[in-house]
Design a protein around this motif. Structure first.
Motif, PDB file in Angstrom:
ATOM      1  N   GLY A  93       0.798  -1.222   0.000  1.00  0.00           N
ATOM      2  CA  GLY A  93       0.000   0.000   0.000  1.00  0.00           C
ATOM      3  C   GLY A  93       0.826   1.265   0.000  1.00  0.00           C
ATOM      4  N   GLY A  94       1.967   1.253   0.678  1.00  0.00           N
ATOM      5  CA  GLY A  94       2.841   2.431   0.667  1.00  0.00           C
ATOM      6  C   GLY A  94       3.299   2.769  -0.742  1.00  0.00           C
ATOM      7  N   TRP A  95       3.680   1.735  -1.493  1.00  0.00           N
ATOM      8  CA  TRP A  95       4.105   1.960  -2.881  1.00  0.00           C
ATOM      9  C   TRP A  95       2.926   2.379  -3.754  1.00  0.00           C
ATOM     10  CZ3 TRP A  95       8.896   2.909  -3.315  1.00  0.00           C
ATOM     11  CH2 TRP A  95       9.843   2.234  -2.550  1.00  0.00           C
ATOM     12  N   LEU A  96       1.753   1.814  -3.500  1.00  0.00           N
ATOM     13  CA  LEU A  96       0.554   2.188  -4.243  1.00  0.00           C
ATOM     14  C   LEU A  96       0.239   3.669  -4.048  1.00  0.00           C
ATOM     15  CD1 LEU A  96      -1.988   1.374  -5.900  1.00  0.00           C
ATOM     16  CD2 LEU A  96      -3.082   0.833  -3.714  1.00  0.00           C
ATOM     17  N   VAL A  97       0.265   4.124  -2.813  1.00  0.00           N
ATOM     18  CA  VAL A  97      -0.015   5.536  -2.529  1.00  0.00           C
ATOM     19  C   VAL A  97       1.076   6.428  -3.116  1.00  0.00           C
ATOM     20  CG1 VAL A  97      -0.224   7.251  -0.678  1.00  0.00           C
ATOM     21  CG2 VAL A  97      -1.453   5.089  -0.515  1.00  0.00           C
ATOM     22  N   ALA A  98       2.325   5.997  -3.041  1.00  0.00           N
ATOM     23  CA  ALA A  98       3.420   6.791  -3.627  1.00  0.00           C
ATOM     24  C   ALA A  98       3.219   6.946  -5.138  1.00  0.00           C
ATOM     25  CB  ALA A  98       4.769   6.137  -3.329  1.00  0.00           C
ATOM     26  N   GLY A  99       2.843   5.875  -5.807  1.00  0.00           N
ATOM     27  CA  GLY A  99       2.581   5.963  -7.251  1.00  0.00           C
ATOM     28  C   GLY A  99       1.409   6.859  -7.559  1.00  0.00           C
ATOM     29  N   TRP A 100       0.362   6.753  -6.758  1.00  0.00           N
ATOM     30  CA  TRP A 100      -0.817   7.606  -6.944  1.00  0.00           C
ATOM     31  C   TRP A 100      -0.446   9.076  -6.756  1.00  0.00           C
ATOM     32  CZ3 TRP A 100      -5.123   7.325  -9.349  1.00  0.00           C
ATOM     33  CH2 TRP A 100      -6.148   8.220  -9.083  1.00  0.00           C
ATOM     34  N   LEU A 101       0.349   9.356  -5.722  1.00  0.00           N
ATOM     35  CA  LEU A 101       0.783  10.734  -5.485  1.00  0.00           C
ATOM     36  C   LEU A 101       1.660  11.247  -6.628  1.00  0.00           C
ATOM     37  CD1 LEU A 101       1.401  10.478  -1.666  1.00  0.00           C
ATOM     38  CD2 LEU A 101      -0.157  12.103  -2.770  1.00  0.00           C
ATOM     39  N   ALA A 102       2.457  10.383  -7.224  1.00  0.00           N
ATOM     40  CA  ALA A 102       3.262  10.803  -8.384  1.00  0.00           C
ATOM     41  C   ALA A 102       2.345  11.251  -9.523  1.00  0.00           C
ATOM     42  CB  ALA A 102       4.176   9.666  -8.837  1.00  0.00           C
ATOM     43  N   GLY A 103       1.264  10.510  -9.748  1.00  0.00           N
ATOM     44  CA  GLY A 103       0.300  10.918 -10.763  1.00  0.00           C
ATOM     45  C   GLY A 103      -0.371  12.238 -10.431  1.00  0.00           C
ATOM     46  N   ILE A 104      -0.700  12.433  -9.162  1.00  0.00           N
ATOM     47  CA  ILE A 104      -1.305  13.700  -8.734  1.00  0.00           C
ATOM     48  C   ILE A 104      -0.325  14.847  -8.956  1.00  0.00           C
ATOM     49  CG2 ILE A 104      -2.097  14.992  -6.707  1.00  0.00           C
ATOM     50  CD1 ILE A 104      -3.288  12.326  -5.678  1.00  0.00           C
ATOM     51  N   ILE A 105       0.939  14.615  -8.671  1.00  0.00           N
ATOM     52  CA  ILE A 105       1.954  15.652  -8.861  1.00  0.00           C
ATOM     53  C   ILE A 105       2.051  16.049 -10.327  1.00  0.00           C
ATOM     54  CG2 ILE A 105       4.446  16.102  -8.752  1.00  0.00           C
ATOM     55  CD1 ILE A 105       4.398  14.344  -6.144  1.00  0.00           C
ATOM     56  N   VAL A 106       2.061  15.072 -11.223  1.00  0.00           N
ATOM     57  CA  VAL A 106       2.096  15.374 -12.664  1.00  0.00           C
ATOM     58  C   VAL A 106       0.875  16.214 -13.045  1.00  0.00           C
ATOM     59  CG1 VAL A 106       1.931  14.350 -14.969  1.00  0.00           C
ATOM     60  CG2 VAL A 106       3.505  13.383 -13.287  1.00  0.00           C
ATOM     61  N   ASN A 107      -0.291  15.818 -12.550  1.00  0.00           N
ATOM     62  CA  ASN A 107      -1.513  16.575 -12.807  1.00  0.00           C
ATOM     63  C   ASN A 107      -1.362  18.018 -12.315  1.00  0.00           C
ATOM     64  OD1 ASN A 107      -4.592  16.957 -13.136  1.00  0.00           O
ATOM     65  ND2 ASN A 107      -4.297  17.273 -10.939  1.00  0.00           N
ATOM     66  N   LEU A 108      -0.896  18.210 -11.072  1.00  0.00           N
ATOM     67  CA  LEU A 108      -0.805  19.550 -10.486  1.00  0.00           C
ATOM     68  C   LEU A 108       0.254  20.420 -11.156  1.00  0.00           C
ATOM     69  CD1 LEU A 108      -1.179  18.602  -6.721  1.00  0.00           C
ATOM     70  CD2 LEU A 108      -2.845  19.854  -8.135  1.00  0.00           C
ATOM     71  N   LEU A 109       1.346  19.801 -11.597  1.00  0.00           N
ATOM     72  CA  LEU A 109       2.383  20.584 -12.273  1.00  0.00           C
ATOM     73  C   LEU A 109       1.917  21.114 -13.624  1.00  0.00           C
ATOM     74  CD1 LEU A 109       5.609  18.554 -11.433  1.00  0.00           C
ATOM     75  CD2 LEU A 109       4.904  20.791 -10.511  1.00  0.00           C
ATOM     76  N   SER A 110       0.857  20.536 -14.160  1.00  0.00           N
ATOM     77  CA  SER A 110       0.351  21.009 -15.445  1.00  0.00           C
ATOM     78  C   SER A 110      -0.772  22.038 -15.291  1.00  0.00           C
ATOM     79  CB  SER A 110      -0.109  19.825 -16.305  1.00  0.00           C
ATOM     80  OG  SER A 110      -1.178  19.148 -15.681  1.00  0.00           O
ATOM     81  N   ILE A 111      -1.026  22.467 -14.061  1.00  0.00           N
ATOM     82  CA  ILE A 111      -2.007  23.523 -13.789  1.00  0.00           C
ATOM     83  C   ILE A 111      -1.252  24.718 -13.223  1.00  0.00           C
ATOM     84  CG2 ILE A 111      -4.093  24.180 -12.526  1.00  0.00           C
ATOM     85  CD1 ILE A 111      -4.674  21.203 -12.122  1.00  0.00           C
ATOM     86  N   PRO A 112      -1.334  25.880 -13.858  1.00  0.00           N
ATOM     87  CA  PRO A 112      -0.650  27.059 -13.300  1.00  0.00           C
ATOM     88  C   PRO A 112      -1.129  27.358 -11.876  1.00  0.00           C
ATOM     89  CG  PRO A 112      -1.434  27.496 -15.527  1.00  0.00           C
ATOM     90  CD  PRO A 112      -2.017  26.170 -15.113  1.00  0.00           C
ATOM     91  N   ASP A 113      -0.211  27.827 -11.065  1.00  0.00           N
ATOM     92  CA  ASP A 113      -0.486  28.242  -9.683  1.00  0.00           C
ATOM     93  C   ASP A 113      -0.799  27.091  -8.730  1.00  0.00           C
ATOM     94  OD1 ASP A 113      -0.097  30.931 -10.404  1.00  0.00           O
ATOM     95  OD2 ASP A 113      -2.197  31.129 -11.016  1.00  0.00           O
ATOM     96  N   HIS A 114      -0.475  25.870  -9.081  1.00  0.00           N
ATOM     97  CA  HIS A 114      -0.686  24.737  -8.179  1.00  0.00           C
ATOM     98  C   HIS A 114       0.639  24.072  -7.799  1.00  0.00           C
ATOM     99  CE1 HIS A 114      -4.821  25.295  -9.432  1.00  0.00           C
ATOM    100  NE2 HIS A 114      -5.184  24.464  -8.483  1.00  0.00           N
ATOM    101  N   TYR A 115       1.742  24.764  -8.024  1.00  0.00           N
ATOM    102  CA  TYR A 115       3.054  24.181  -7.759  1.00  0.00           C
ATOM    103  C   TYR A 115       3.281  23.954  -6.269  1.00  0.00           C
ATOM    104  CZ  TYR A 115       3.617  25.868 -12.525  1.00  0.00           C
ATOM    105  OH  TYR A 115       3.444  26.119 -13.858  1.00  0.00           O
ATOM    106  N   ASP A 116       2.711  24.819  -5.421  1.00  0.00           N
ATOM    107  CA  ASP A 116       2.874  24.640  -3.980  1.00  0.00           C
ATOM    108  C   ASP A 116       2.206  23.351  -3.507  1.00  0.00           C
ATOM    109  OD1 ASP A 116       0.398  25.765  -4.647  1.00  0.00           O
ATOM    110  OD2 ASP A 116       0.207  26.818  -2.726  1.00  0.00           O
ATOM    111  N   ILE A 117       1.072  23.019  -4.074  1.00  0.00           N
ATOM    112  CA  ILE A 117       0.374  21.786  -3.689  1.00  0.00           C
ATOM    113  C   ILE A 117       1.142  20.578  -4.214  1.00  0.00           C
ATOM    114  CG2 ILE A 117      -1.807  20.523  -3.825  1.00  0.00           C
ATOM    115  CD1 ILE A 117      -3.143  23.303  -4.228  1.00  0.00           C
ATOM    116  N   ALA A 118       1.728  20.728  -5.406  1.00  0.00           N
ATOM    117  CA  ALA A 118       2.546  19.637  -5.954  1.00  0.00           C
ATOM    118  C   ALA A 118       3.753  19.379  -5.045  1.00  0.00           C
ATOM    119  CB  ALA A 118       3.000  19.968  -7.370  1.00  0.00           C
ATOM    120  N   LEU A 119       4.348  20.445  -4.529  1.00  0.00           N
ATOM    121  CA  LEU A 119       5.486  20.296  -3.628  1.00  0.00           C
ATOM    122  C   LEU A 119       5.058  19.605  -2.330  1.00  0.00           C
ATOM    123  CD1 LEU A 119       8.458  20.807  -3.024  1.00  0.00           C
ATOM    124  CD2 LEU A 119       7.806  23.058  -2.138  1.00  0.00           C
TER     125      LEU A 119
END
Length: 145
Positions: A93-119
Motif C-alpha cells: 500500500g505504501g508503494w501504491l499511494v506513492a505511485g498515486w501521489l506521483a500521478g497527482i503531482i504530474v496533474n498539479l504541475l500542469s495547472i498554473p499556480d498549483h506548484y505549492d500543492i505539488a510540492l
C-alpha cells in the motif's frame, strides 16, 4: 531423567516494542496513510473540503470520459481502496499511494499556480515511500527465522 527445555515467547518478543522509535514511525505513517486517503476519497463525492474538480488539469479532463466531477468520483474510489490497502498490507500500500501521489503531482504541475500543492504532495510521496520501507523492515522482523 531428562526434561525437555521449552522456551516461552512473550508478546514483547513476538512484535516490535512500542517504545521503538522506528516502530512508532511505522504506526504513525500507517495510520495517516490509511485514514487520509479514505477521508479525501469520501470527500470527492461531497466536495465539502475542496472543490475537487478545480484540481483536475484541463488536458486530463479532455482525455477522461464524462465531467470533471465524474472523474473525481473515480479518483475517490481509487483513494478509498488505496487507504484500505495501506491498512491491510502497508508493504504494498505504501508503494501504491506513492505511485498515486506521483500521478497527482504530474496533474498539479500542469495547472498554473498549483506548484505549492505539488510540492506538498511530493513530501507526502516521500512519506509513503518511508512507510513502505518501514513496513518491509517490520514484516521481515515478524517472519520466523
Amino acid at each position: 531423567m531428562s526434561s525437555a527445555t521449552t522456551t516461552t515467547t512473550t508478546a514483547t518478543t513476538r512484535r516490535p516494542v512500542f517504545t521503538d522509535p522506528g516502530y512508532q514511525a511505522f504506526v504513525i505513517l500507517r495510520t495517516g496513510f490509511t485514514v487520509a486517503p479514505i477521508l479525501f476519497g469520501l470527500d470527492k463525492f461531497t466536495n465539502l473540503l475542496v472543490d475537487w474538480p478545480a484540481y483536475l488539469a484541463p488536458w486530463i479532463d479532455d482525455v477522461v470520459p464524462g465531467s470533471a466531477q465524474a472523474a473525481m468520483y473515480a479518483v475517490g474510489v481509487i483513494e478509498i481502496v488505496a487507504g484500505i490497502v495501506v491498512g491491510l498490507a502497508p508493504r504494498f500500500g505504501g508503494w501504491l499511494v506513492a505511485g498515486w501521489l506521483a500521478g497527482i503531482i504530474v496533474n498539479l504541475l500542469s495547472i498554473p499556480d498549483h506548484y505549492d500543492i505539488a510540492l506538498r504532495d511530493f513530501g507526502l510521496l516521500l512519506g509513503a515511500v518511508a512507510l513502505a520501507r518501514l513496513a518491509q523492515r517490520h514484516h521481515s522482523e515478524r517472519q520466523p527465522r
